[in-house]
Design an enzyme around this catalytic site. Structure first.
Site, PDB file in Angstrom:
ATOM      1  CB  THR A  59      46.075 -93.205   8.712  1.00 33.30           C
ATOM      2  OG1 THR A  59      44.805 -92.618   8.975  1.00 33.30           O
ATOM      3  CG2 THR A  59      46.257 -93.395   7.220  1.00 33.30           C
ATOM      4  CE  LYS A  63      45.100 -94.463  13.102  1.00 37.61           C
ATOM      5  NZ  LYS A  63      44.617 -93.276  13.773  1.00 37.61           N
ATOM      6  CG  ASN A  84      49.455 -92.934  16.038  1.00 32.40           C
ATOM      7  OD1 ASN A  84      50.196 -93.255  16.959  1.00 32.40           O
ATOM      8  ND2 ASN A  84      49.227 -91.682  15.725  1.00 32.40           N
ATOM      9  CG  ASP A  99      45.872 -91.386  16.604  1.00 29.91           C
ATOM     10  OD1 ASP A  99      46.432 -90.488  15.939  1.00 29.91           O
ATOM     11  OD2 ASP A  99      45.578 -92.500  16.142  1.00 29.91           O
ATOM     12  N   GLY A 120      31.373 -94.228  16.900  1.00 29.33           N
ATOM     13  CA  GLY A 120      32.356 -95.141  16.310  1.00 29.33           C
ATOM     14  C   GLY A 120      33.032 -95.958  17.387  1.00 29.33           C
ATOM     15  N   GLY A 122      36.098 -97.940  16.502  1.00 33.04           N
ATOM     16  CA  GLY A 122      37.342 -98.442  15.895  1.00 33.04           C
ATOM     17  C   GLY A 122      38.555 -98.054  16.723  1.00 33.04           C
TER      18      GLY A 122
HETATM   19  P1  NDP Z   1      38.595 -97.863  12.086  1.00 36.23           P
HETATM   20  O1  NDP Z   1      38.544 -98.483  10.731  1.00 36.23           O
HETATM   21  O2  NDP Z   1      39.357 -98.518  13.171  1.00 36.23           O
HETATM   22  O3  NDP Z   1      37.063 -97.694  12.655  1.00 36.23           O
HETATM   23  C1  NDP Z   1      36.073 -97.175  11.846  1.00 36.23           C
HETATM   24  C2  NDP Z   1      34.776 -96.969  12.650  1.00 36.23           C
HETATM   25  O4  NDP Z   1      33.901 -96.228  11.798  1.00 36.23           O
HETATM   26  C3  NDP Z   1      34.032 -98.243  13.051  1.00 36.23           C
HETATM   27  O5  NDP Z   1      33.455 -98.050  14.321  1.00 36.23           O
HETATM   28  C4  NDP Z   1      32.933 -98.364  11.972  1.00 36.23           C
HETATM   29  O6  NDP Z   1      31.744 -98.977  12.424  1.00 36.23           O
HETATM   30  C5  NDP Z   1      32.644 -96.900  11.717  1.00 36.23           C
HETATM   31  N1  NDP Z   1      32.110 -96.629  10.390  1.00 36.23           N
HETATM   32  C6  NDP Z   1      32.730 -96.784   9.192  1.00 36.23           C
HETATM   33  N2  NDP Z   1      31.917 -96.373   8.185  1.00 36.23           N
HETATM   34  C7  NDP Z   1      30.766 -95.954   8.777  1.00 36.23           C
HETATM   35  C8  NDP Z   1      29.543 -95.418   8.270  1.00 36.23           C
HETATM   36  N3  NDP Z   1      29.342 -95.245   6.964  1.00 36.23           N
HETATM   37  N4  NDP Z   1      28.592 -95.085   9.155  1.00 36.23           N
HETATM   38  C9  NDP Z   1      28.786 -95.250  10.483  1.00 36.23           C
HETATM   39  N5  NDP Z   1      29.904 -95.780  11.031  1.00 36.23           N
HETATM   40  C10 NDP Z   1      30.882 -96.106  10.172  1.00 36.23           C
HETATM   41  O7  NDP Z   1      39.066 -96.353  11.843  1.00 36.23           O
HETATM   42  P2  NDP Z   1      40.003 -95.410  12.742  1.00 36.23           P
HETATM   43  O8  NDP Z   1      39.459 -95.419  14.130  1.00 36.23           O
HETATM   44  O9  NDP Z   1      41.425 -95.722  12.527  1.00 36.23           O
HETATM   45  O10 NDP Z   1      39.770 -93.952  12.061  1.00 36.23           O
HETATM   46  C11 NDP Z   1      38.509 -93.338  12.082  1.00 36.23           C
HETATM   47  C12 NDP Z   1      38.558 -91.936  11.492  1.00 36.23           C
HETATM   48  O11 NDP Z   1      39.346 -91.060  12.283  1.00 36.23           O
HETATM   49  C13 NDP Z   1      39.127 -91.866  10.084  1.00 36.23           C
HETATM   50  O12 NDP Z   1      38.306 -91.009   9.327  1.00 36.23           O
HETATM   51  C14 NDP Z   1      40.510 -91.255  10.286  1.00 36.23           C
HETATM   52  O13 NDP Z   1      40.917 -90.517   9.142  1.00 36.23           O
HETATM   53  C15 NDP Z   1      40.250 -90.322  11.463  1.00 36.23           C
HETATM   54  N6  NDP Z   1      41.464 -90.015  12.247  1.00 36.23           N
HETATM   55  C16 NDP Z   1      41.947 -88.737  12.290  1.00 36.23           C
HETATM   56  C17 NDP Z   1      43.062 -88.405  13.039  1.00 36.23           C
HETATM   57  C18 NDP Z   1      43.562 -87.026  13.080  1.00 36.23           C
HETATM   58  O14 NDP Z   1      44.718 -86.829  13.446  1.00 36.23           O
HETATM   59  N7  NDP Z   1      42.775 -86.034  12.762  1.00 36.23           N
HETATM   60  C19 NDP Z   1      43.783 -89.430  13.823  1.00 36.23           C
HETATM   61  C20 NDP Z   1      43.168 -90.726  13.755  1.00 36.23           C
HETATM   62  C21 NDP Z   1      42.067 -90.991  12.964  1.00 36.23           C
HETATM   63  P3  NDP Z   1      31.519-100.603  12.386  1.00 36.23           P
HETATM   64  O15 NDP Z   1      32.172-101.153  13.638  1.00 36.23           O
HETATM   65  O16 NDP Z   1      30.038-100.748  12.394  1.00 36.23           O
HETATM   66  O17 NDP Z   1      32.161-101.095  11.118  1.00 36.23           O
END
Ligand code: NDP
Length: 263
Positions: A59, A63, A84, A99, A120, A122
């Site tokens: 997570t 990833k 994942n 996912d 987002g 990520g």
């Molecule tokens: P990543 O670390 O790959 O990406 C994080 C993203 O969030 C980036 O685009 C980043 O922007 C942005 N970000 C982080 N902090 C902030 C903030 N304060 N304000 C605005 N944007 C922000 O994370 P993941 O994609 O792996 O996961 C993202 C979320 O999804 C997590 O909370 C995770 O728990 C959840 N998730 C839930 C799942 C489920 O089964 N329910 C499955 C997969 C994920 P920047 O590029 O500008 O840094």
């Protein structure tokens, strides 16, 4: 006994151990699932084998690092460069991504989704955007910073950073950022989210187990919304199927995994 774990930072909030152990216990499958707090993603492979794991989930924020760690990547994970789920196949690390299909499962009850805004950029956003494009949806990605947007442009998405966002109407808005996970931030400036919400039918958050400020606002505006619990269930069922290598029936896995949500 087979051993599984989830790697993340933070990881203490993860419900994956409860979900998978509920299946193993309920179906008398000799396995145990733990959680592993991992600071340095580059240590993922080393830690996986040191712990003697048969498989794992990965997570936030590891990833993309998990993808790099694999000896072989299969299926949808290969397309998006995000892993994942890890399987130990005779000492080789095999990577998958469950996912995106988990999310499609989660939004089945939302009807007529044609135009989606993903907040987002990520790993989760990559998985969702690619999957939505496969479903012929019109996808827009809005991220805090510009750096990660080129991937989405190449995919055929409309992309914006906070600086140049232009409002449109959406059927569904998804928070795939980690804003709200361990803080009380909105995934974009609050005023921006408010105008977006005034122009959308449904709202979903990938975060589960808490009402994020993002979901709280959706609730106040009487928009139909859901948190990440069903997405978690969907990706978990698919991961468990990989872990048990066809030894358990999908419907049974679902039944016992769902039970863990009642705890
Ligand atoms: P990543 O670390 O790959 O990406 C994080 C993203 O969030 C980036 O685009 C980043 O922007 C942005 N970000 C982080 N902090 C902030 C903030 N304060 N304000 C605005 N944007 C922000 O994370 P993941 O994609 O792996 O996961 C993202 C979320 O999804 C997590 O909370 C995770 O728990 C959840 N998730 C839930 C799942 C489920 O089964 N329910 C499955 C997969 C994920 P920047 O590029 O500008 O840094």
């Amino acid at each position: 006994m087979k051993l599984f774990s989830i790697f993340g930072n933070p990881v203490s909030h993860s419900r994956s151990p409860l979900m998978h152990n509920s299946v193993f216990k309920g179906l008398k499958y000799n396995a145990c699932y733990t959680r592993t707090h991992l600071e340095d993603g580059t240590k993922l492979k080393e830690t996986f084998f040191t712990l003697g794991l048969n498989g794992a989930n990965v997570t936030v924020p590891h990833k993309e690092e998990a993808y790099k760690a694999c000896d072989e990547v299969r299926g949808f994970a290969k397309k998006i460069g995000v892993v994942n789920t890890l399987i130990n196949e005779n000492g080789r690390l095999i990577g998958y991504n469950t996912d995106a299909d988990g999310f499609i499962y989660a939004i089945e009850e939302f009807k007529n989704i044609k135009k989606v805004l993903i907040l987002g950029a990520g790993g989760t956003a990559k998985a969702l955007a690619s999957r939505f494009i496969e479903e012929n949806m019109d996808v827009t990605v809005l991220n805090r910073s510009e750096g990660r947007l080129s991937y989405f442009e190449e995919l055929g998405c409309t992309t914006y950073s906070w600086n140049d966002f232009t409002l449109s109407n959406y059927d569904l808005v998804v928070n795939s950022t980690s804003a709200g996970l361990k803080d009380e931030y909105f995934p974009a400036p609050k005023e921006m989210i408010e105008t977006i919400f005034d122009n959308t039918s449904y709202v979903a958050d990938a975060i589960y187990g808490k009402v994020t400020p993002f979901l709280q606002l959706a609730k106040e505006k009487n928009i139909v919304y859901k948190d990440g619990a069903d997405m978690l269930l969907g990706q978990g069922i698919l991961a468990n199927e990989l872990f048990v290598e066809g030894m358990l029936q999908k419907d049974d896995i679902k039944k016992y995994m769902q039970k863990s949500f009642e705890l």
